[in-house]
Motif scaffolding. Structure first.
Motif, PDB file in Angstrom:
ATOM      1  N   SER A  99       0.781  -1.336  -0.140  1.00 39.71           N
ATOM      2  CA  SER A  99       0.152  -0.039   0.168  1.00 39.71           C
ATOM      3  C   SER A  99       0.804   1.216  -0.107  1.00 39.71           C
ATOM      4  N   LEU A 100       1.680   1.293  -0.744  1.00 40.88           N
ATOM      5  CA  LEU A 100       2.942   2.293  -0.783  1.00 40.88           C
ATOM      6  C   LEU A 100       2.852   2.899  -2.309  1.00 40.88           C
ATOM      7  N   ALA A 101       2.370   2.477  -3.141  1.00 42.56           N
ATOM      8  CA  ALA A 101       2.163   2.731  -4.397  1.00 42.56           C
ATOM      9  C   ALA A 101       1.197   4.096  -4.709  1.00 42.56           C
ATOM     10  N   ASN A 102       1.660   5.070  -5.591  1.00 40.59           N
ATOM     11  CA  ASN A 102       0.752   6.139  -5.954  1.00 40.59           C
ATOM     12  C   ASN A 102       0.224   5.830  -7.315  1.00 40.59           C
ATOM     13  N   ALA A 103      -0.556   7.056  -7.816  1.00 37.09           N
ATOM     14  CA  ALA A 103      -1.162   6.696  -9.368  1.00 37.09           C
ATOM     15  C   ALA A 103      -0.053   6.300 -10.338  1.00 37.09           C
ATOM     16  N   ASP A 104       1.015   6.914 -10.124  1.00 34.82           N
ATOM     17  CA  ASP A 104       1.978   6.957 -11.163  1.00 34.82           C
ATOM     18  C   ASP A 104       2.635   5.381 -11.173  1.00 34.82           C
ATOM     19  N   HIS A 105       2.839   4.907 -10.176  1.00 32.55           N
ATOM     20  CA  HIS A 105       3.224   3.601  -9.789  1.00 32.55           C
ATOM     21  C   HIS A 105       2.135   2.445 -10.509  1.00 32.55           C
ATOM     22  N   THR A 106       0.866   2.695 -10.118  1.00 34.18           N
ATOM     23  CA  THR A 106      -0.187   1.954 -10.672  1.00 34.18           C
ATOM     24  C   THR A 106      -0.201   2.059 -12.307  1.00 34.18           C
ATOM     25  N   THR A 107      -0.198   3.134 -12.665  1.00 38.55           N
ATOM     26  CA  THR A 107      -0.018   3.459 -14.206  1.00 38.55           C
ATOM     27  C   THR A 107       1.323   2.536 -14.774  1.00 38.55           C
ATOM     28  N   LEU A 108       2.330   2.469 -14.005  1.00 37.46           N
ATOM     29  CA  LEU A 108       3.385   1.730 -14.659  1.00 37.46           C
ATOM     30  C   LEU A 108       3.242   0.422 -14.598  1.00 37.46           C
ATOM     31  N   LEU A 109       2.687  -0.064 -13.633  1.00 40.55           N
ATOM     32  CA  LEU A 109       2.572  -1.793 -13.543  1.00 40.55           C
ATOM     33  C   LEU A 109       1.412  -2.065 -14.373  1.00 40.55           C
ATOM     34  N   LEU A 110       0.361  -1.524 -14.532  1.00 45.74           N
ATOM     35  CA  LEU A 110      -0.606  -1.819 -15.504  1.00 45.74           C
ATOM     36  C   LEU A 110      -0.180  -1.948 -16.957  1.00 45.74           C
ATOM     37  N   ASN A 111       0.828  -0.991 -17.333  1.00 47.01           N
ATOM     38  CA  ASN A 111       1.468  -0.782 -18.572  1.00 47.01           C
ATOM     39  C   ASN A 111       2.471  -2.002 -18.738  1.00 47.01           C
ATOM     40  N   CYS A 112       3.159  -2.425 -17.760  1.00 48.51           N
ATOM     41  CA  CYS A 112       3.869  -3.488 -17.565  1.00 48.51           C
ATOM     42  C   CYS A 112       3.194  -4.799 -17.920  1.00 48.51           C
ATOM     43  N   TYR A 113       1.951  -5.127 -17.259  1.00 49.67           N
ATOM     44  CA  TYR A 113       1.266  -6.150 -17.440  1.00 49.67           C
ATOM     45  C   TYR A 113       0.646  -6.152 -19.025  1.00 49.67           C
ATOM     46  N   THR A 114       0.252  -5.082 -19.335  1.00 46.69           N
ATOM     47  CA  THR A 114      -0.365  -4.917 -20.968  1.00 46.69           C
ATOM     48  C   THR A 114       0.824  -5.235 -21.798  1.00 46.69           C
ATOM     49  N   LYS A 115       2.061  -4.744 -21.461  1.00 49.40           N
ATOM     50  CA  LYS A 115       3.142  -4.903 -22.544  1.00 49.40           C
ATOM     51  C   LYS A 115       3.550  -6.427 -22.533  1.00 49.40           C
ATOM     52  N   LEU A 116       3.463  -7.085 -21.400  1.00 50.16           N
ATOM     53  CA  LEU A 116       3.887  -8.585 -21.174  1.00 50.16           C
ATOM     54  C   LEU A 116       2.637  -9.336 -21.595  1.00 50.16           C
ATOM     55  N   LYS A 117       1.293  -8.738 -21.751  1.00 46.05           N
ATOM     56  CA  LYS A 117       0.210  -9.498 -22.153  1.00 46.05           C
ATOM     57  C   LYS A 117      -0.049 -10.515 -21.239  1.00 46.05           C
ATOM     58  N   ASP A 118       0.257 -10.189 -19.957  1.00 44.03           N
ATOM     59  CA  ASP A 118       0.039 -11.278 -18.875  1.00 44.03           C
ATOM     60  C   ASP A 118      -1.241 -10.993 -18.249  1.00 44.03           C
ATOM     61  N   SER A 119      -2.400 -11.602 -19.015  1.00 46.61           N
ATOM     62  CA  SER A 119      -3.733 -11.325 -18.439  1.00 46.61           C
ATOM     63  C   SER A 119      -3.966 -11.946 -17.202  1.00 46.61           C
ATOM     64  N   SER A 120      -3.431 -13.179 -16.881  1.00 45.58           N
ATOM     65  CA  SER A 120      -3.637 -13.852 -15.417  1.00 45.58           C
ATOM     66  C   SER A 120      -3.287 -12.942 -14.426  1.00 45.58           C
ATOM     67  N   LYS A 121      -2.027 -12.387 -14.508  1.00 49.44           N
ATOM     68  CA  LYS A 121      -1.439 -11.449 -13.384  1.00 49.44           C
ATOM     69  C   LYS A 121      -2.166 -10.318 -13.514  1.00 49.44           C
ATOM     70  N   LEU A 122      -2.780  -9.747 -14.240  1.00 44.38           N
ATOM     71  CA  LEU A 122      -3.489  -8.581 -14.522  1.00 44.38           C
ATOM     72  C   LEU A 122      -4.973  -8.749 -13.689  1.00 44.38           C
ATOM     73  N   GLU A 123      -5.506 -10.062 -14.193  1.00 47.25           N
ATOM     74  CA  GLU A 123      -6.868 -10.235 -13.472  1.00 47.25           C
ATOM     75  C   GLU A 123      -6.575 -10.370 -11.819  1.00 47.25           C
ATOM     76  N   GLU A 124      -5.455 -11.055 -11.478  1.00 45.50           N
ATOM     77  CA  GLU A 124      -5.215 -11.249 -10.111  1.00 45.50           C
ATOM     78  C   GLU A 124      -4.955  -9.956  -9.440  1.00 45.50           C
ATOM     79  N   PHE A 125      -4.495  -8.983 -10.226  1.00 44.72           N
ATOM     80  CA  PHE A 125      -4.228  -7.659  -9.528  1.00 44.72           C
ATOM     81  C   PHE A 125      -5.415  -6.894  -9.257  1.00 44.72           C
ATOM     82  N   ILE A 126      -6.282  -6.888 -10.330  1.00 45.83           N
ATOM     83  CA  ILE A 126      -7.759  -5.893 -10.115  1.00 45.83           C
ATOM     84  C   ILE A 126      -8.677  -6.660  -9.491  1.00 45.83           C
TER      85      ILE A 126
END
Length: 944
Positions: A451-478
């Motif tokens: 719980s130490l992430a800000n909005a920029d960190h969230t943006t960066l992490l989701l961009n990483c998921y989408t670039k990796l096309k890691d749908s399973s991790k993305l779903e687990e995250f959200i």
């Protein structure tokens, strides 16, 4: 097995020799020396405790009488006589002021156990609370070791013949304890230790050949053999909870650790072990500096006096040597006052003081970092409870080291351990390369989990998921539960939408009630209009209303019927779809239907259905609803070509106009009817608004002569000028309108609406109107005027005669006496009797009747009501005369004469007033003349 030679060496202890305290003369500084011959010792409760077995002379000649010594921190030795011959064993409890000793009072093998209460005194010495012989059964044998449980309920004594005697109960009293032989064997017992874990008590027994564990908290004391090799005397100890209270046994080749039911780890510390202790997480071992051949395995640990001994302090958790030093003939190592005290055969005491944590870390970090031994540095820092800031710095340096070596996976693991202390941007910048996106993803995931992430960190992490096309991790995250959300939801929705993960974005928006984002994605990206409409129907009223205003036009364009139905519900009795409340449980809310009219911009059919529904179910709908519905019906009527349908639409529009909903917006309804040339509606509104002239002008424009006459007949009584306008209208027509002109003139004549001259002037403009048209009118008019003149002349003559008569009466009253001939009272009608009252008007009264009924002494009670009416009229006339002068003055001086006239109209200045007579001009008359005038006025009033 850990290799001893691979362990790093540090100097975490400072070595000093204990000095004597300064004397009265200030002299001091000599090494402190204990009495020679001390063989047994222990520590606890703020003192070092010593016992000896030798007899000597000289300075210490008397010590045979005082064989137990106490050395407090002030270094002031004290002693007391415990045994007559010797002391062989001492055990000082750490939590109680109880000392247990084993010694001899007689020659031979007859050891005695004595329990001393150090807090109580008996003749100046500690109180001995219990004495009993330490012999297993009836066979004499030597005591080899002693241990006492801190709860004072267990005491174990080991013997050289392999026996172990257990005392259970209160060890300080004979009555409350029971002694029994717990263990018998063939090998000498070399070590004992109690282990308490919860409510379970174990006793470890070690001999020269084996190790066993007894469970004392169970009946019959079941035991388990842990190993088939043992150790020498004083070569075993019990660790603290940092090592899970393991029993430590030091052999010549290895050091073994034991649990009550199994053997634990083993450490290869070579050398002949002499003494083993556990101190604050450290294992303290005293061993021979060089190998010598002992006399026996049990008693051969006594080294030659010339031999050197090595004291090593081991950190078993971090696998390094915290201190190592050589001593001459160590008697024992004691722990007290936060330090280690090393007793040597020469009577000296050496103190080993552990350095503070910061000093130790500073001393070792440079070497460890230089040799890249970061793991050891981390373990060391943890074991010494270094604060989180210090640990974070070590993790950072370790991560930098691994990163520079190209070990990005290892580096990111160390950087993860710095989260909360190290600025995240320091790490993120290192892993922005596309090849390191996996490492960056791992770091950002942990950042969010804490719980130490800000909005920029969230943006960066989701961009990483989408670039990796890691749908399973993305779903687990959200798809974490709402209580575990550790990211900015709105930012996540934006990023997922931008990356094209619409389903994930919609899921987040719906789960976290971001209604605006949900609808925006459904309508603008997915184009699922039905689902968007269904979602709006589930929202609370306020949100459903605002979203329908925002997205209503789009929904109306694609799903018009469903949208119209939802709007009908929203504006009548809205309750969210899926609401568990039963019908009638919640009062539905209503939206303002007028505000949703713009939603139907290009859907007139749905708009008409919506408006008609609202007017049917909600009669008090806003005026805009009725206005729009009227305009819509008029448009449909104006553009309809089918006569039957057009007639139906005509009837609907007129019915709506007659509903009474347009009284407050009369002008607007009239304009709508005029714009669409809705004749019947225009006429109806004219009539409702009492615009009779407009009705007549409407018929005049359409040259409907009969209608003009009908309007005059219907509304002429309410607005007389209609006949005048009708006459002027027909007079301007070049057609033959004699019939209509005659009808108008007849009405004008009957109602006397226009002067004859004006009638003639009006008809003079009509070339078709001849004299015959107005002949009858003029003749009748002249005849009426002649009769009026005759009547006026007769009235004038009458008034002249009346005036002459009144003047004669006035003169008579002034000049002639008045004879009162009344015989009856005007009030009671009884015969007049003196005294009586007479008035000039001719009325007479009994005096008592007059006094009873009269309101004033100077007025006749009978004439007074009429007189007052006359006087009121005179006063009103006088006031209005003054008001007239004031009105004339204000009218001349005012810039806005019309407002002055309007003001006086409102005050009733121009109301009609009939004057009975004029007041006399000139100066005011005398009092007698005023009375005569009043009587004259009363008389005049009665006469008229």
């Amino acid at each position: 097995m850990a290799a001893y030679l691979q362990w790093r060496r540090f100097v975490f202890f400072d070595r000093e020799t204990v000095k004597e305290p300064p004397g009265p003369d200030g002299a001091g500084g000599k090494p402190f020396a204990l009495p020679p011959g001390i063989a047994v010792c222990d520590s606890g409760r703020g003192s070092l405790v010593f016992g000896d077995i030798l007899h000597g002379g000289g300075r210490w000649r008397c010590r045979a009488l005082w064989p137990i010594w106490f050395l407090p921190r002030s270094l002031q030795l004290s002693s007391f006589q415990a045994y007559k011959l010797r002391v062989t064993h001492l055990y000082q409890l750490k939590q109680h002021s109880i000392l247990v000793s084993v010694g001899e009072d007689e020659e031979g093998i007859n050891p005695l156990v004595k329990v001393w209460n150090l807090e109580k005194r008996d003749g100046g010495n500690p109180l001995c609370t219990r004495i009993f012989p330490a012999i297993p059964g009836n066979k004499p044998t030597v005591v080899s070791c002693l241990t006492v449980h801190e709860n004072l309920n267990f005491m174990a004594i080991g013997f050289a013949d392999g026996s172990v005697v257990l005392t259970k109960g209160d060890i300080t009293r004979d009555r409350h304890s029971k002694t029994q032989i717990l263990h018998e064997g063939s090998y000498p017992v070399t070590g004992l230790a109690f282990r308490q874990s919860g409510k379970t008590t174990h006793l470890f027994v070690v001999t020269t050949e084996n190790i066993q564990s007894y469970m004392l908290s169970v009946k019959d004391y079941p035991h388990l053999e842990l190993d088939t090799h043992g150790c020498g005397l004083r070569c075993s100890s019990l660790s603290d909870p940092s090592q899970d209270l393991q029993f430590i046994v030091a052999g010549n080749e290895c050091v073994y650790l034991y649990q009550p039911d199994e053997r634990g780890p083993c450490f290869a510390f070579e050398g002949q072990k002499l003494i083993v202790h556990w101190y604050r997480g450290y294992l303290v071992i005293v061993s021979k500096d060089r190998k010598t051949s002992p006399k026996s395995e049990f008693a051969g640990n006594e080294a030659q006096h010339s031999d050197k001994q090595v004291l090593n302090v081991y950190d078993l958790c971090n696998k390094f040597i915290a201190y190592s030093s050589i001593f001459d003939d160590i008697v024992d190592v004691l722990a007290e006052w936060g330090s280690l005290y090393v007793l040597t055969r020469d009577g000296k005491i050496h103190i080993l003081q552990e350095k503070d944590t910061q000093t130790k870390l500073e001393a070792c970090k440079s070497m460890l970092f230089r040799k890249n031994l970061f793991e050891m540095a981390i373990n060391l820092a943890k074991s010494h409870h270094l604060d989180s800031d210090g640990l974070s710095e070590i993790f950072r340096q370790y991560g930098d080291h691994l990163y520079n070596k190209g070990n990005h996976d290892g580096a990111i693991q160390q950087y993860i351990r710095t989260i909360g202390k190290l600025e995240p941007s320091y790490v993120i910048r290192k892993f922005l390369d596309a090849q390191r996106i996996h490492n960056l993803t791992a770091y950002l995931q942990t950042l969010h989990l804490q719980s130490l992430a800000n909005a920029d960190h969230t943006t960066l992490l989701l961009n990483c998921y989408t670039k990796l096309k890691d749908s399973s991790k993305l779903e687990e995250f959200i798809k974490t539960s709402e209580s575990e959300v550790r990211f900015d939801v709105e930012t996540a929705i934006k990023v997922l939408r931008q990356a094209g993960y619409y389903s994930h974005a919609v899921y987040l928006a719906e789960k976290h009630a971001h209604h605006e984002w949900y609808l925006k994605i459904q309508l603008e990206d997915i184009k699922n209009y039905q689902e968007a409409l269904r979602y709006i129907g589930k929202l609370p009223f306020d949100q459903a209303e605002s979203n329908m205003k925002r997205y209503g036009k789009i929904l109306m364009h694609h799903v018009p019927n469903e949208t119209t139905e939802l709007l009908k519900i929203l504006c009548t009795d809205y309750q969210p779809a899926g609401d568990n409340e039963g019908p009638g449980m919640l009062e539905g809310k209503k939206a303002n239907s007028e505000e949703f009219i713009p939603v139907f911009a290009n859907n007139s059919r749905e708009l008409k259905a919506f408006l008609e529904h609202m007017t049917e179910v909600q009669a008090d709908s806003p005026q805009g609803v009725y206005d729009t519905l009227l305009e819509l019906r008029l448009q449909n009527w104006a553009h309809e070509r089918d006569e039957q349908i057009k007639e139906k639409l005509h009837s609907e529009a007129l019915t709506l106009l007659k509903s009474g909903r347009f009284k407050t917006v009369f002008d607007k309804a009239l304009v709508l009817c005029q714009m669409h040339n809705f004749k019947d509606g225009v006429l109806y509104l004219y009539e409702q608004g009492k615009l009779f002239q407009q009705i007549m002008h409407y018929h005049m424009q359409n040259e409907q002569y009969k209608k003009v006459i009908e309007v005059c007949e219907l509304y002429g009584d309410q607005e007389a000028c209609l006949w005048e306008q009708a006459l002027g209208y027909f007079a301007r027509k070049e057609e033959d309108c004699k019939e209509y002109i005659a009808a108008v003139l007849k009405h004008i004549e009957n109602k006397n609406l226009m002067p004859p001259l004006l009638v003639v002037q009006t008809l003079a403009h009509n070339s078709t109107a001849t004299l015959s048209v107005i002949k009858d009118y003029l003749v009748n008019k002249l005849q009426k005027q002649s009769r009026q003149i005759e009547q006026d002349e007769q009235r004038i003559e009458k008034y002249r005669e009346e005036t002459t008569r009144i003047r004669q009466e006035i003169e008579e009253l002034k000049a002639s006496p008045k004879i009162f001939q009344k015989t009856k009272c005007s009030i009671c009608t009884s015969a007049l009797e003196l005294p009586s009252v007479h008035f000039l008007c001719g009325h007479s009264f009994h005096q008592h009747c007059f006094e009873s009924y009269a309101e004033s002494d100077s007025e006749c009670p009978t004439c007074m009501p009429e007189n007052r009416k006359v006087m009121d009229m005179i006063r009103a006339q006088e006031q209005k005369r003054d008001l007239h002068d004031q009105f004339q003055h204000q009218l001349k001086c005012s810039n806005d004469g019309f407002s002055v006239v309007a003001d006086y109209f409102g005050r009733g200045v121009f109301n009609k007033l009939t004057l009975i007579t004029d007041l006399p001009s000139g100066k005011a008359a005398t009092t007698i003349e005023a009375g005569l005038q009043r009587e004259l006025l009363v008389h005049t009033k009665r006469s008229t």
